[in-house]
Design an enzyme around this catalytic site. Structure first.
Site, PDB file in Angstrom:
ATOM      1  N   ALA A   1       0.770  -1.237   0.000  1.00  0.00           N
ATOM      2  CA  ALA A   1       0.000   0.000   0.000  1.00  0.00           C
ATOM      3  C   ALA A   1       0.806   1.296   0.000  1.00  0.00           C
ATOM      4  O   ALA A   1       0.279   2.333  -0.396  1.00  0.00           O
ATOM      5  CB  ALA A   1      -0.958   0.012   1.200  1.00  0.00           C
ATOM      6  N   ALA A   2       2.041   1.292   0.510  1.00  0.00           N
ATOM      7  CA  ALA A   2       2.780   2.551   0.633  1.00  0.00           C
ATOM      8  C   ALA A   2       3.072   3.150  -0.745  1.00  0.00           C
ATOM      9  O   ALA A   2       3.280   2.407  -1.708  1.00  0.00           O
ATOM     10  CB  ALA A   2       4.084   2.315   1.390  1.00  0.00           C
TER      11      ALA A   2
ATOM     12  N   LYS B   1      -3.318   4.557  -3.453  1.00  0.00           N
ATOM     13  CA  LYS B   1      -4.472   3.693  -3.702  1.00  0.00           C
ATOM     14  C   LYS B   1      -5.241   3.429  -2.417  1.00  0.00           C
ATOM     15  O   LYS B   1      -6.472   3.350  -2.423  1.00  0.00           O
ATOM     16  CB  LYS B   1      -4.011   2.412  -4.371  1.00  0.00           C
ATOM     17  CG  LYS B   1      -3.393   2.680  -5.759  1.00  0.00           C
ATOM     18  CD  LYS B   1      -2.716   1.465  -6.352  1.00  0.00           C
ATOM     19  CE  LYS B   1      -2.166   1.797  -7.748  1.00  0.00           C
ATOM     20  NZ  LYS B   1      -1.102   2.837  -7.712  1.00  0.00           N
TER      21      LYS B   1
ATOM     22  N   ARG C   1       8.265   2.822   5.007  1.00  0.00           N
ATOM     23  CA  ARG C   1       7.251   3.165   4.009  1.00  0.00           C
ATOM     24  C   ARG C   1       5.845   3.070   4.615  1.00  0.00           C
ATOM     25  O   ARG C   1       4.962   3.857   4.262  1.00  0.00           O
ATOM     26  CB  ARG C   1       7.376   2.242   2.799  1.00  0.00           C
ATOM     27  CG  ARG C   1       8.562   2.569   1.909  1.00  0.00           C
ATOM     28  CD  ARG C   1       8.774   1.496   0.831  1.00  0.00           C
ATOM     29  NE  ARG C   1       7.577   1.237   0.058  1.00  0.00           N
ATOM     30  CZ  ARG C   1       7.170   1.973  -0.978  1.00  0.00           C
ATOM     31  NH1 ARG C   1       7.872   3.019  -1.355  1.00  0.00           N
ATOM     32  NH2 ARG C   1       6.073   1.649  -1.639  1.00  0.00           N
TER      33      ARG C   1
ATOM     34  N   CYS D   1       3.294  -0.789 -12.701  1.00  0.00           N
ATOM     35  CA  CYS D   1       3.645   0.369 -13.531  1.00  0.00           C
ATOM     36  C   CYS D   1       4.780  -0.027 -14.467  1.00  0.00           C
ATOM     37  O   CYS D   1       5.781   0.677 -14.600  1.00  0.00           O
ATOM     38  CB  CYS D   1       4.020   1.575 -12.665  1.00  0.00           C
ATOM     39  SG  CYS D   1       5.398   1.293 -11.537  1.00  0.00           S
TER      40      CYS D   1
END
Length: 469
Positions: free
Chosen positions: A111-112, A116, A139, A232
């Site tokens: 999640a870090a 999102k 993080r 990504c």
């Protein structure tokens, strides 16, 4: 283009064919800047009305806007009020395609720093549970800060390897986000330094990690639940091949259509002579030469329904209402007499002198490394209660009966955010001259607390949050 690895360029040419030259030309274009409005705090109509800089709608994101770099939205107090999150436009897309509903149990596994997770948390509207995890504790701290800034009160922020969570939460979550660690090819244009990291650890390295993570995530998904896998990067090894692997070892998972957009491209069903699962065509790719964003890959998956009994996650987040001594009770009653919002006593957890308001769903967090469980409300200190910064940001101005409101351009607001003491006699009417705790707001949106004594506001904005310039 000489700075890009030749093996990467060869792969791109094979994938893109006649679009390859357009893709290369795009590396010379300027990057796009985006912000995502926190609809848990403000409506889009209201934000557009009060926005202090020009906005242009991101057409494929319901609450996303383009801005110009010189607008510097991070320097405006609206950022400190958690009204928006600064995020690259393509990176906003995955969470917008996972249909989260209030009351659900949601996991953001990697999640870090929270782009999102904040979007998923806003969609829950304070109902249900958001487990936001990152294996790196440093993080995870940044993740927690962003969730607090957004006013997300129902989160359980953990720092564990995915396999540990998989053992604790079998078939538990309605929705799961897996923004997997990847080689970052989609970020080459935005951040050329990523190329050096790619040369050290490329698609082969990350694909092995992704396969483990995505299978562990699937095991935490309820039958009928949905999972969004994203990266990504452009590499088929990290994208379609990872999805094909998941479908082969977890046949109860299936790729399903997501909300589409005309600029999205279909996923691949083959590459370099290798066939992928045919359903990978339902995956979506974002190419920077076709859209105003960086490279991204997304796959929306669903776990098929089954008749077998779902494993239960035992444990409770709340029990009996805590007991306080006479002084503590008086201090809490004095402060909470100003709050118009209801807090369920059985959900208040006391750890030492600190109070936390736990998320509503039952779950077992015992033994897990976590940074926060629920909303940090504040601390009991001798005969007084010191409310927390996260509590201020979780409230609305209507929730507190003593409010000091500043206009966005008021110079005292900038001083407040630097931690300075303020003279507020000239802005307090007859009904606001009494001493005590005040919720400091910008245009009606909370920033933090202050304590008023004889027309002087003692600043309670936390040192770690303060602006330095």
């Amino acid at each position: 283009m000489a700075d890009l690895p030749q093996s990467f360029l060869d792969t791109m040419q094979e994938i893109l064919g006649e679009d390859y030259e357009a893709f290369l030309s795009g590396f010379g274009a300027e990057r796009n800047y985006g912000l995502r409005v926190n609809t848990g705090k403000i409506t889009l109509e209201e934000f557009e009305r009060i926005a202090p800089f020009p906005l242009k709608k991101i057409p494929w994101i319901p609450n996303g806007y383009f801005y110009e770099a010189e607008d510097a939205p991070a320097r405006h107090p609206f950022y400190n009020a958690g009204l928006y999150y600064l995020q690259e436009p393509s990176a906003m897309t995955p969470a917008s395609r996972l249909p989260v509903k209030p009351g659900e149990r949601v996991l953001d596994l990697c999640a870090a720093p929270g782009g999102k997770a904040t979007q998923l948390g806003s969609a829950l509207k304070g109902e249900g549970l958001l487990v936001a995890n990152d294996i790196n504790t440093a993080r995870a701290r940044a993740l927690l800060r962003n969730l607090e800034l957004f006013g997300i009160s129902n989160s359980f922020v953990t720092s564990e390897p995915p396999h540990v969570l998989a053992k604790r939460f079998p078939e538990y979550f309605h929705k799961i986000m897996v923004d997997a660690p990847c080689s970052g090819e989609g970020m080459f244009r935005k951040n050329p330094a990523v190329v050096d990291a790619w040369l050290e650890k490329g698609p082969e390295y990350f694909s092995k990690i992704q396969r483990e993570i995505v299978v562990q995530a699937a095991d935490m998904l309820l039958p009928g639940g949905m999972m969004l896998y994203s990266t990504c990067t452009f590499s088929p090894l990290e994208n379609e091949k990872t999805i094909t692997h998941l479908l082969s070892v977890r046949p109860e998972m299936e790729v399903v259509p997501m909300e589409d957009y005309e600029g999205f491209s279909e996923g691949l069903t083959s590459f370099a002579g290798e066939r992928f699962d045919e359903s990978c065509r339902l995956c979506r790719r974002i190419w920077p030469h076709k859209m105003a964003g960086e490279g991204h890959f997304m796959a929306l998956l669903k776990k098929k329904e089954k008749s077998a009994k779902t494993a239960e996650n035992k444990g409770k987040t709340a029990g009996k209402a805590p007991r306080f001594n006479k002084e503590q009770k008086a201090a809490l009653e004095e402060f909470f007499s100003h709050i118009k919002r209801t807090f369920v006593p059985e959900r208040i957890d006391v750890r030492g002198d600190s109070l936390y308001y736990l998320p509503e769903p039952n779950y077992d967090g015992r033994g897990l490394h976590f940074l926060r469980n629920g909303l940090f409300m504040g601390e009991l200190k001798k005969k007084r209660f010191e409310p927390s910064q996260p509590l201020a940001l979780a409230l609305s101005s209507e929730d507190f009966d003593q409010v000091l409101e500043f206009r966005g351009e008021d110079e005292r607001l900038a001083r407040y955010l630097k931690g300075e003491t303020l003279l507020v006699d000239d802005m307090t009417g007859e009904d606001r001259k009494k001493k005590g705790w005040y919720l400091v707001t910008v245009e009606g949106y909370p920033l933090g607390f202050g304590k008023l004594v004889n027309g002087v506001l003692k600043n309670k904005y936390p040192p770690g949050w303060r602006k330095t310039n």
